[in-house]
Scaffold this motif. Structure first.
Motif, short mmCIF file in Angstrom:
data_model
loop_
_atom_site.label_atom_id
_atom_site.label_comp_id
_atom_site.label_asym_id
_atom_site.label_seq_id
_atom_site.Cartn_x
_atom_site.Cartn_y
_atom_site.Cartn_z
N GLY A 152 7.81 8.23 41.72
CA GLY A 152 8.85 8.87 42.54
C GLY A 152 9.91 7.88 42.96
O GLY A 152 11.11 8.18 42.93
N MET A 153 9.48 6.68 43.36
CA MET A 153 10.44 5.66 43.80
C MET A 153 11.35 5.21 42.67
O MET A 153 12.51 4.87 42.90
CB MET A 153 9.70 4.46 44.39
N GLU A 154 10.82 5.23 41.45
CA GLU A 154 11.63 4.84 40.29
C GLU A 154 12.79 5.80 40.07
O GLU A 154 13.80 5.41 39.45
CB GLU A 154 10.75 4.79 39.04
N LYS A 155 12.64 6.99 40.59
CA LYS A 155 13.70 8.00 40.43
C LYS A 155 14.71 7.96 41.57
O LYS A 155 15.66 8.74 41.58
CB LYS A 155 13.08 9.39 40.34
N THR A 157 17.34 5.76 44.37
CA THR A 157 18.21 4.57 44.43
C THR A 157 17.75 3.62 45.53
O THR A 157 18.15 2.46 45.55
CB THR A 157 19.68 4.99 44.71
N THR A 158 16.88 4.10 46.42
CA THR A 158 16.45 3.29 47.56
C THR A 158 15.39 2.28 47.18
O THR A 158 15.45 1.11 47.57
CB THR A 158 15.88 4.20 48.69
N GLY A 159 14.40 2.71 46.39
CA GLY A 159 13.30 1.82 46.05
C GLY A 159 12.43 1.54 47.28
O GLY A 159 12.39 2.34 48.22
N TYR A 160 11.73 0.39 47.25
CA TYR A 160 10.87 0.04 48.39
C TYR A 160 11.69 -0.08 49.66
O TYR A 160 12.67 -0.83 49.69
CB TYR A 160 10.16 -1.29 48.15
N PRO A 161 11.33 0.66 50.72
CA PRO A 161 12.10 0.55 51.97
C PRO A 161 11.77 -0.73 52.73
O PRO A 161 10.61 -1.00 53.03
CB PRO A 161 11.64 1.78 52.77
N ARG A 162 12.77 -1.51 53.03
CA ARG A 162 12.58 -2.76 53.77
C ARG A 162 12.95 -2.60 55.25
O ARG A 162 12.84 -3.55 56.02
CB ARG A 162 13.43 -3.88 53.15
N SER A 163 13.41 -1.42 55.61
CA SER A 163 13.76 -1.15 57.01
C SER A 163 13.50 0.32 57.28
O SER A 163 13.28 1.11 56.35
CB SER A 163 15.23 -1.48 57.27
N LEU A 164 13.56 0.70 58.55
CA LEU A 164 13.35 2.11 58.90
C LEU A 164 14.49 2.96 58.35
O LEU A 164 14.30 4.12 57.95
CB LEU A 164 13.25 2.26 60.43
N GLU A 165 15.69 2.39 58.32
CA GLU A 165 16.84 3.10 57.75
C GLU A 165 16.61 3.36 56.26
O GLU A 165 16.91 4.44 55.75
CB GLU A 165 18.11 2.25 57.94
N ARG A 273 0.55 14.77 42.71
CA ARG A 273 1.72 13.88 42.86
C ARG A 273 2.84 14.59 43.63
O ARG A 273 4.01 14.52 43.27
CB ARG A 273 2.24 13.40 41.49
N GLN A 274 2.44 15.25 44.74
CA GLN A 274 3.40 15.98 45.55
C GLN A 274 3.60 15.34 46.93
O GLN A 274 4.09 15.98 47.85
CB GLN A 274 2.96 17.44 45.71
N ILE A 275 3.23 14.06 47.05
CA ILE A 275 3.47 13.30 48.28
C ILE A 275 4.31 12.07 47.93
O ILE A 275 3.97 11.32 47.00
CB ILE A 275 2.16 12.85 48.94
N GLY A 276 5.39 11.87 48.67
CA GLY A 276 6.26 10.71 48.43
C GLY A 276 5.66 9.43 48.98
O GLY A 276 5.69 8.38 48.33
#
Length: 409
Positions: A152-155, A157-165, A273-276
Motif C-alpha cells: 500500500g505504501m508503495e502506491k 507519495t508519502t511513504g514511511y511517515p517520519r512525522s505526525l503530519e 490486505r484491507q488495513i493501511g
C-alpha cells in the motif's frame, strides 16, 4: 619412703594432671567447634535460601529467568509468582531478595527499598536504558509499534511517515487503497491506553507524557484532567490529544468501531490486505498469522517534533535487588552478558538490552535500536506507568475514555 619412690610418685601425679588438662582442653575445643558449627550452620541455612518474586510476568519470561538463577546460585532458591492483585510494597521489600516485573508503578513504589545495582552490570546495557537512580536492571524489551502495509505504501507519495503530519498524509492516501486506513484493537484496555500514550508522547514529547502519568497517579477522573496543561511550551492538554484521535475518527482514517474492536477483526481485515497501518505491540504481533504480518513492516509511532526529548512507548522486563549480597550481584551481572542476552531474546522473542548481544530476529533487534536512539529509552505505557498495581482503576479509566471518544464523534 625413699627419695626414688617420692620422685616416681610426683612424676606419676604430674602425668595424671597433664592428661586431665589435655582432656579438658580437648573437650573445650570440641564444645567450641560444636557451637561454632551450629552458628555457622544457622548462618549457612539463612544464606542458602534466595527468595525471588515475579510480579505479573508471563510464563515465557519467567521460565528462562528461573533456569538462569538456579544455574548461577549454588544454594536453595524459592520462586514465587505474584498476580497483579498481590502487590504490597512492605511485604515484597521484606520477604524477597530479587524482584522481577515490567517497569512501571510497581517498580517506582519499591525504589526507596531497593539496593543500587553495580555500575559493572550497566556497562553491558544500552545507555538510554540505564535508570538515573540505578535501582533496577533492564533485561528485555517490548514496544508498541505501527505496522505499515508495504504494498500500500508503495502506491502512495508519502511513504514511511517520519512525522505526525506525514502520518495524516499517508492515512488519507491509504483511504483510496484499503478499507481501513488505521486500525487498533481498542476494545482491549491495554491497547487503548498504549495508543493514548503513544499519541501523547508524539505530540507533547517526554515532558508532556511524564506529566500525564504524574497527574493520572493523583486522580483517574478524566473530566478533572482534560484541560490540565501537560507542557508549558506546547500548551498541550489531554483534550488536545483526544481531539486529534477524534479528528481521525471523523475523517474515517481510524476504524469506526475501534474503541470496541478486537484482534479477530484485525486478522480478518489484515488477511484481505484491507488495513493501511495497525497499532500493536511486538508481543501481540508475534501471535498474528504469518499471512497477516508478512505484508507489514513495523516502526515506532511517528513524532510531531523529533528535536524534542522522546522515549519509546513500550515495556521492559526489569530486576530489582532488595537485599545486598555479592551472590546476587553475580546473578544480575550474568543476566546482561552477551551470550545470555541472546538466549533470553530467543526464549522471549523480545529485544535484548545488551549493547553487543545478538537478537532473536530483526524485529527484536529493531526494538533495541529504537530504544537506543530514543533519549529516554523505553518508557512504560499508561497501563504499567500508572495502573500496574490497580487493575480496577485501569478498567474504570479506559471506560471513561471510550465514553468520551464516542460522545464527541
Amino acid at each position: 619412703m625413699s627419695k626414688k619412690d617420692k620422685s616416681n610418685k610426683n612424676e606419676t601425679s604430674k602425668k595424671k594432671s597433664l592428661k586431665l588438662i589435655l582432656i579438658i582442653c580437648a573437650a573445650l575445643i570440641l564444645c567450641g567447634a560444636a557451637i561454632f558449627g551450629i552458628v555457622k550452620g544457622i548462618s549457612a541455612a539463612k544464606a542458602k535460601i534466595l527468595d525471588v518474586a515475579f510480579y505479573n510476568l508471563p510464563e515465557h519470561v519467567i521460565a528462562p529467568l528461573q533456569e538462569k538463577i538456579s544455574a548461577e546460585y549454588e544454594e536453595k532458591v524459592n520462586f514465587v509468582v505474584l498476580t497483579e492483585n498481590q502487590y504490597d510494597v512492605n511485604t515484597i521489600s521484606k520477604k524477597y531478595d530479587l524482584f522481577f516485573a515490567w517497569n512501571g508503578s510497581a517498580v517506582n513504589q519499591l525504589a526507596d527499598k531497593a539496593k543500587k545495582i553495580s555500575g559493572e552490570a550497566y556497562s553491558y546495557v544500552v545507555p538510554s536504558l540505564v535508570p538515573d537512580n540505578l535501582k533496577y536492571l533492564p533485561l528485555s524489551l517490548d514496544h508498541w509499534e505501527m505496522a505499515y502495509y508495504k504494498r500500500g505504501m508503495e502506491k502512495t507519495t508519502t511513504g514511511y511517515p517520519r512525522s505526525l503530519e506525514n502520518l495524516d498524509s499517508l492515512l488519507n492516501e491509504m483511504k483510496e487503497i484499503v478499507f481501513v486506513p488505521m486500525y487498533l484493537s481498542g476494545g482491549n484496555d491495554n491497547e487503548l491506553l498504549a495508543f493514548i500514550s503513544a499519541v501523547t508522547e508524539s505530540i507533547g514529547g517526554s515532558n508532556a507524557y511524564a506529566n500525564l502519568v504524574k497527574k493520572l497517579a493523583e486522580t483517574e477522573d478524566l473530566e478533572g484532567i482534560l484541560d490540565y496543561e501537560l507542557d508549558s511550551e506546547s500548551k498541550v492538554t489531554l483534550r488536545t490529544i483526544l481531539d486529534k484521535i477524534i479528528e481521525w475518527q471523523k475523517e474515517e482514517l481510524l476504524y469506526t468501531k475501534w474503541t470496541s474492536s478486537k484482534d479477530g477483526e484485525l486478522i480478518n481485515l489484515g488477511n484481505e490486505r484491507q488495513i493501511g497501518v495497525f497499532f500493536t505491540s511486538l508481543t501481540k504481533h508475534r501471535t498474528f498469522p504469518l499471512s497477516v504480518t508478512e505484508g507489514y513492516a513495523a516502526d515506532r509511532f511517528p513524532l510531531v517534533n523529533s528535536k524534542e526529548s522522546h522515549g519509546l512507548i513500550g515495556n521492559s522486563v526489569v530486576c530489582m535487588k532488595l537485599a545486598d549480597s555479592s551472590a546476587y550481584d553475580k546473578i544480575l551481572l550474568s543476566f546482561v552478558q552477551p551470550d545470555y542476552q541472546y538466549s533470553l531474546s530467543k526464549a522471549t522473542k523480545y529485544g535484548p538490552v545488551g549493547l553487543t548481544a545478538q537478537s532473536y530476529d530483526r524485529q527484536a533487534d529493531d526494538v533495541r535500536y529504537l530504544a537506543a536512539v530514543s533519549e529516554l529509552g523505553v518508557v512504560p505505557d499508561l497501563s504499567n506507568a500508572v495502573f500496574q498495581t490497580n487493575p480496577q482503576k485501569k478498567s474504570d479509566f479506559a471506560s471513561q475514555l471510550r465514553i468520551y471518544l464516542k460522545k464527541n464523534l
